[in-house]
Design a protein around this motif. Structure first.
Motif, PDB file in Angstrom:
ATOM      1  N   TRP A 159     -14.122   7.723   1.388  1.00 23.19           N
ATOM      2  CA  TRP A 159     -13.748   8.485   2.586  1.00 23.19           C
ATOM      3  C   TRP A 159     -12.441   7.914   3.129  1.00 23.19           C
ATOM      4  CZ3 TRP A 159     -15.687   7.504   8.119  1.00 23.19           C
ATOM      5  CH2 TRP A 159     -15.207   8.505   8.967  1.00 23.19           C
ATOM      6  N   GLU A 160     -11.429   8.753   3.281  1.00 21.54           N
ATOM      7  CA  GLU A 160     -10.128   8.300   3.765  1.00 21.54           C
ATOM      8  C   GLU A 160     -10.142   8.206   5.285  1.00 21.54           C
ATOM      9  OE1 GLU A 160      -5.396   9.286   3.008  1.00 21.54           O
ATOM     10  OE2 GLU A 160      -6.892  10.878   2.789  1.00 21.54           O
ATOM     11  N   SER A 185      -5.351  -1.386  -2.655  1.00 22.02           N
ATOM     12  CA  SER A 185      -6.140  -0.885  -1.536  1.00 22.02           C
ATOM     13  C   SER A 185      -5.782  -1.632  -0.258  1.00 22.02           C
ATOM     14  CB  SER A 185      -7.627  -1.045  -1.844  1.00 22.02           C
ATOM     15  OG  SER A 185      -8.413  -0.826  -0.692  1.00 22.02           O
ATOM     16  N   CYS A 239       0.806  -1.226   0.000  1.00 26.08           N
ATOM     17  CA  CYS A 239       0.000   0.000   0.000  1.00 26.08           C
ATOM     18  C   CYS A 239       0.836   1.272   0.000  1.00 26.08           C
ATOM     19  CB  CYS A 239      -0.926   0.022   1.220  1.00 26.08           C
ATOM     20  SG  CYS A 239      -2.103  -1.336   1.296  1.00 26.08           S
ATOM     21  N   ASP A 241      -0.405   4.410   2.300  1.00 25.76           N
ATOM     22  CA  ASP A 241      -1.720   5.014   2.105  1.00 25.76           C
ATOM     23  C   ASP A 241      -2.677   4.593   3.212  1.00 25.76           C
ATOM     24  OD1 ASP A 241      -0.775   6.135  -0.229  1.00 25.76           O
ATOM     25  OD2 ASP A 241      -1.461   4.467  -1.484  1.00 25.76           O
ATOM     26  N   HIS A 242      -3.537   5.522   3.610  1.00 26.68           N
ATOM     27  CA  HIS A 242      -4.568   5.212   4.595  1.00 26.68           C
ATOM     28  C   HIS A 242      -5.714   4.452   3.929  1.00 26.68           C
ATOM     29  CE1 HIS A 242      -2.868   7.508   7.891  1.00 26.68           C
ATOM     30  NE2 HIS A 242      -2.648   8.520   7.074  1.00 26.68           N
ATOM     31  N   PRO A 243      -6.441   3.648   4.689  1.00 26.50           N
ATOM     32  CA  PRO A 243      -7.594   2.933   4.113  1.00 26.50           C
ATOM     33  C   PRO A 243      -8.660   3.915   3.634  1.00 26.50           C
ATOM     34  CG  PRO A 243      -6.991   2.038   6.258  1.00 26.50           C
ATOM     35  CD  PRO A 243      -6.222   3.309   6.101  1.00 26.50           C
ATOM     36  N   ARG A 244      -9.388   3.506   2.622  1.00 26.98           N
ATOM     37  CA  ARG A 244     -10.513   4.288   2.104  1.00 26.98           C
ATOM     38  C   ARG A 244     -11.772   3.434   2.145  1.00 26.98           C
ATOM     39  NH1 ARG A 244      -9.745   9.017  -0.542  1.00 26.98           N
ATOM     40  NH2 ARG A 244      -7.579   9.690  -0.832  1.00 26.98           N
ATOM     41  N   LYS A 289      -8.260   8.393   8.184  1.00 24.43           N
ATOM     42  CA  LYS A 289      -6.967   8.836   8.700  1.00 24.43           C
ATOM     43  C   LYS A 289      -7.069   9.542  10.056  1.00 24.43           C
ATOM     44  CE  LYS A 289      -6.945  13.216   6.143  1.00 24.43           C
ATOM     45  NZ  LYS A 289      -6.179  14.057   5.197  1.00 24.43           N
TER      46      LYS A 289
END
Length: 555
Positions: free
Chosen positions: A393-394, A321, A310, A386-389, A396
């Motif tokens: 919507w992220e 993802s 990621c 990367d932050h989860p989505r 974080k």
């Protein structure tokens, strides 16, 4: 002390002293603890935090509790009547307070700061409690306060069992509310349709005196009513979980980040992460009895898998993802657990602990090695994860990531509960109690251990995946042995084999020290003292499993 030889071993017996001499000895022990507490700098550091506004600071409360305990023990050990027991407690308190008075006099009369940095005039001023420094009034009030505190401890010990427990419950409620004033005040501020209730309950730095008195009696009354209801049920302890308590605990866990500030939400997120790891180790240790000191290795496997899949940095091998990387991390951690489990699970006890400790260190050294540095980043780690989505919507913010960890912990808890109640769960429990008997009953110990080790590793991989998404980067120094020890301590404190115990243990061992971070390393002083004390008074854990409670009550 004297030693008597009994069947080729040694038995320690203590020479009996007179009750008065025993009280003096207890007072000297308490006084030594008070002096040590002051000279390491803890008194000055904690004197800035008020527990009850304008009345009691945290350092004063800690000192009073030490003398309270001395008076309680002195009265309990007395071999005569109530009057003599109370007199012994007063003597113990006077001696303990006199030790502090001597310290104050020495600070002002002799320059102790050449060897003891904390022995400063500021400490003498704090110990003088508003009187002129080292004056006769200042030196006399410490023994008197000590005597009063010890007397209260003796009186509480002489109360009937239910009343004494209620008094201690009320005292614990006041200390908790005052110590974590910021958390409770932020919750009161967000209550709807109320105007400033936090100003009525809390002052600028602690609990208001009137609110402290009211809270003490409310908590004590609650404890009395609860004991009365238990007596009406026949006085038989419940086997299993207390449903109202479990419902309140779950509701608090779910709603806490929504009704507090961002700092508390970050602490809650860390608690949820350790709770997720604790549920993985609970399979290995709590059910199967496998002491795993290398648990952090599988945590690292999950974290590095998500980091490689990621990350948008130069070391990334894919750009997928988080939801795709999560199952991959869980599977790889499970495979690693199975591979590492094959050579070590034929050993038992301390040997198993040492073997798993070695495996954990192997992973850490490999990640730091030059050979794997081009792939894993070495000491520089992997950044830009990367932050989860979720639906665009992220995730974080601390609250969003907290709920991510909480949902995963809920899934893991459900799977753990199903496994515990299944045939394999009963096999694990049988092996934990006696592996030889379990093998005689037809249970394959190696296969059962390997399954527990694999499942526990998979749960650790899930925790590592959440950790990578939470931090946004991974470094080898985040996967030290201390992580495994913390998770192990969570299980022991919460209760081995108990899922609610994992949550309670994570709150106590991870959440509370983080909320007291302003005291630096001194917060671990009481952390350690509390652990030692709890191992004496509640060795089965704060929320033991149903079968553990049944065994305790049966014995």
């Amino acid at each position: 002390m004297s030693f008597n030889t009994v069947t080729s071993s040694f038995k320690v017996t203590r020479r009996r002293r007179s009750p008065l001499m025993e009280a003096v000895r207890l007072g000297l022990i308490a006084g030594a603890a008070l002096v040590a507490f002051a000279l390491i700098g803890a008194y000055s550091a904690m004197d800035k935090r008020a527990v009850i506004e304008g009345t009691v600071t945290l350092s004063q409360l800690a000192s009073l509790l030490i003398v309270f305990a001395a008076g309680h023990v002195a009265a309990r050990d007395a071999r005569s009547g109530t009057s003599a027991a109370l007199l012994n407690a007063v003597v113990a308190g006077l001696v303990a307070g006199a030790c502090l008075s001597v310290l104050v006099w020495l600070i002002m009369a002799v320059n102790l700061r050449t060897t003891l940095v904390a022995a400063s005039p500021a400490l003498a001023k704090a110990l003088s409690l508003g009187a002129r420094i080292a004056s006769l009034e200042a030196l006399a009030q410490l023994p008197l306060i000590g005597a009063a505190s010890a007397l209260v401890g003796a009186l509480v010990g002489r109360l009937p069992a239910g009343a004494g427990k209620a008094a201690l419950t009320g005292l614990a409620a006041v200390i908790t509310a005052g110590l974590f004033r910021d958390v409770f005040a932020s919750m009161l501020e967000r209550l709807p349709d109320l105007t400033g209730p936090d100003h009525e309950v809390f002052g600028s730095a602690g609990l208001n005196p009137g609110a402290a008195v009211a809270l003490f009696f409310l908590a004590a009354a609650f404890a009395l009513v609860r004991d009365r209801l238990a007596l009406k049920r026949g006085g038989v302890p419940r086997s299993g979980l207390s449903r109202p308590g479990l419902v309140l605990l779950i509701a608090g866990v779910v709603l806490l980040p929504l009704v507090t500030n961002d700092f508390v939400a970050q602490v809650a997120m860390l608690v949820a992460l350790y709770m997720l790891m604790g549920m993985g180790l609970n399979i290995e240790l709590g059910l199967a009895g496998l002491v795993d000191l290398g648990f952090v290795a599988f945590f690292a496997v999950g974290a590095y898998t998500v980091a490689l899949l990621c990350s948008s940095g130069p070391l990334a091998i894919a750009d997928v993802s988080f939801w795709v990387a999560l199952p991959v991390a869980i599977v790889l951690a499970a495979v690693a657990g199975m591979i590492f489990g094959l050579p070590v699970l034929r050993v038992r006890g301390d040997y198993l602990a040492m073997a798993t400790l070695g495996l954990g260190e192997i992973i850490r050294v490999l990640v730091l090695s030059d050979a794997l540095s081009p792939y894993l980043g070495g000491s520089q780690g992997i950044i830009e994860i990367d932050h989860p989505r979720l639906f665009g919507w992220e995730l974080k913010s601390p609250v969003a990531l907290y709920y991510l960890a909480l949902v995963l912990a809920g899934v893991v808890a459900f799977v753990s509960l199903r496994l515990q109640n299944a045939k394999i769960g009963r096999a694990w429990l049988a092996m934990r109690e006696d592996e030889d008997v379990a093998q005689a009953l037809g249970i394959d110990p190696v296969a059962s251990k390997l399954l527990a080790y694999t499942i526990g590793a998979a749960f650790a991989g899930a925790a590592g995946a959440v950790f990578a998404a939470l931090i946004g980067s991974v470094y080898p120094h985040s996967f030290q042995l201390l992580v495994s020890i913390n998770v192990l301590a969570i299980l022991v404190i919460g209760g081995l084999g108990s899922l609610p115990g994992v949550l309670v243990g994570a709150i106590v061992l991870i959440g509370l020290p983080e909320l007291l971070r302003e005291f630096g390393e001194f917060r671990y002083l009481f952390y350690g003292i509390a652990l030692v004390a709890m191992m004496h008074v509640r060795a089965e854990g704060l929320w033991p499993a149903a079968y553990a409670k049944e065994g305790v009550h049966a014995s």
